[in-house]
Design a protein around this motif. Structure first.
Motif: not given
Length: 464
Positions: A164-171
């Motif tokens: 899986n792929v995450g962005d913790v400050a996704v904008g």
């Protein structure tokens, strides 16, 4: 077509209706989403879709229909309900709403390639921020930089069954969109099972965003790319934590010190109020064993006292796999990369793998002796990163055989320890010494003498 100019024209119409600058984006989001959903054939309940707006002739009924649509869609399950969470229509003039609808309807928005929603809205937010005197840099990472990070990091959902792929400050979801587009390009023409496609669509892309408006844009962006992303609204550092771990994290945490005056009540190795360092610690905590992360950071995260303590902890070979970290690559970005939103900030990208030991760290210096990036005369381009991608190699975890160059240097863990974990390593790129002035003058004299001889010969030939 100048889409940014077009959208800014829409904002001008909203301004004349008394809509505040901070509300422009949200109001346009509702209308543009309905139009693009219609173009893509995405599900929106009948009588509450774009068609239900454009068929209304009476101005008096138009405002009521928009309110009716917003009220219905916020009750939908899943991503559609999240996009229209707590919507408020601030358009009060039916004629202005009619003009907006007509102009939006005249454009085939989905014919434009790439991340149209993110790219256009991000620049628009920048303009709105300038008008409203509010910072906009928290939402943006330049697309050429995102693309380069994705190219070297290869976020392939088929790499593992639970990848899986995450962005913790996704904008507005630039990283997630680009990661998905990269995967589609890599697998073009390949057969992928329905089970795998369902997992990729529904269980692969995750994000978190503090502010409702960019989250709304991120959800809309992913929805229009046929991805059911799970994007949580909340504070990544200080808010309630979930148990999800990630195979790959691609992120650009917000720069600056706003909201960073409190030490979080978290079990981080280094207790600090530095917001960016807390993001780094959070990211490492959220990685699966052998998971990887690429993080855009200000240079202070390489050299401040708190940063040195943090890197000393994570790069210590005696730490357990759950706490050790291989910092294999640092990319020093050119000056001006964030000129549109935070001019003057020097930034870098750190590439790490959790649960591996750091033996050496490679630093690519794309800043020294490199023309400053500007918003007009020298804009950031994909080709600026071509050499970096070549030097990085094919292995996303930095295990490819690498060769040192003028810009790409390697430092052992012993070098790092000698510098007391200061990772700035200034002056990595050393241009060749310029020739002495007398040497330059001599070369110019010879050049001019040769030109004079050529002219004398030409004159002699012409006089014959």
């Amino acid at each position: 077509m100048d889409l940014i100019g077009k959208l800014w024209g829409f904002c001008n119409k909203l301004r004349h209706d008394g809509v505040d600058a901070s509300d422009y984006i949200e109001q346009l989001t509702y209308l543009l989403f309905l139009k693009m959903a219609q173009e893509k054939g995405a599900f929106v309940p009948k009588q509450h879709d774009w068609e239900s707006l454009i068929k209304i002739d009476e101005d008096g009924l138009l405002l009521k229909q928009l309110d009716k649509i917003l009220e219905r869609l916020k009750k939908e399950d899943g991503i559609l309900g999240d996009i229209f969470s707590d919507p408020v229509s601030r358009v009060k003039n039916a004629k202005i709403l009619r003009a907006l609808i007509d102009e939006i309807n005249s454009i085939q928005w989905t014919k434009f390639e790439g991340d149209i929603v993110g790219l256009t809205f991000e620049e628009l937010i920048g303009r709105v921020a300038n008008e409203g005197k509010k910072g906009a840099g928290q939402y943006f990472t330049p697309r050429p930089l995102i693309q380069s990070i994705v190219n070297v990091f290869k976020p392939d959902p088929l790499e593992a069954l639970d990848f899986n792929v995450g962005d913790v400050a996704v904008g507005t979801a630039g990283f997630l969109i680009t990661a998905n587009e990269w995967f589609k390009e890599q697998t073009k023409g390949k057969r992928i099972s329905k089970k795998q496609l369902d997992r990729i669509k529904n269980e692969t892309y995750f994000g978190q965003e503090l502010v409702q408006r960019p989250r709304r844009l991120a959800l809309m962006n992913m929805f229009l790319h046929n991805i059911n992303a799970q994007i949580k609204l909340g504070d990544t550092i200080y808010g309630e934590q979930d148990s999800i771990l990630y195979s790959c994290i691609l992120t650009n945490p917000p720069f600056g010190t706003k909201g960073a005056n409190q030490i979080p009540d978290r079990d981080f190795p280094v207790r600090t109020s530095d917001k960016q360092l807390n993001f780094v610690q959070h990211i490492i905590e959220k990685l699966k064993p052998k998971g990887r992360a690429a993080i855009v950071l200000p240079d202070s995260c390489l050299q401040s006292d708190a940063a040195k303590k943090m890197w000393e902890f994570y790069l210590n070979a005696d730490q357990s796999e759950s706490q050790s970290c291989k910092l294999h690559t640092i990319l020093k970005l050119p000056e001006g990369v964030f000129a549109a939103y935070a001019n003057g900030i020097k930034a870098c990208v750190v590439f790490i793998q959790k649960g591996s030991k750091t033996d050496q760290t490679w630093i690519y210096d794309l800043r020294k002796d490199f023309q400053k990036i500007t918003t007009k005369s020298n804009m950031l381009k994909a080709e600026h990163f071509n050499d970096f991608e070549y030097c990085y190699g094919n292995d996303p975890n930095g295990n490819s055989k690498r060769t040192a160059t003028d810009r790409f240097k390697v430092f052992t863990i012993e070098d790092v320890r000698k510098k007391k974990y200061d990772l700035s390593f200034v002056e990595v790129y050393k241009p060749e010494d310029l020739p002495q002035p007398i040497q330059i003058i001599d070369e110019m004299i010879i050049d001019y003498q040769n030109k004079i001889k050529a002219l004398m010969k030409l004159k002699k030939d012409l006089s014959k």
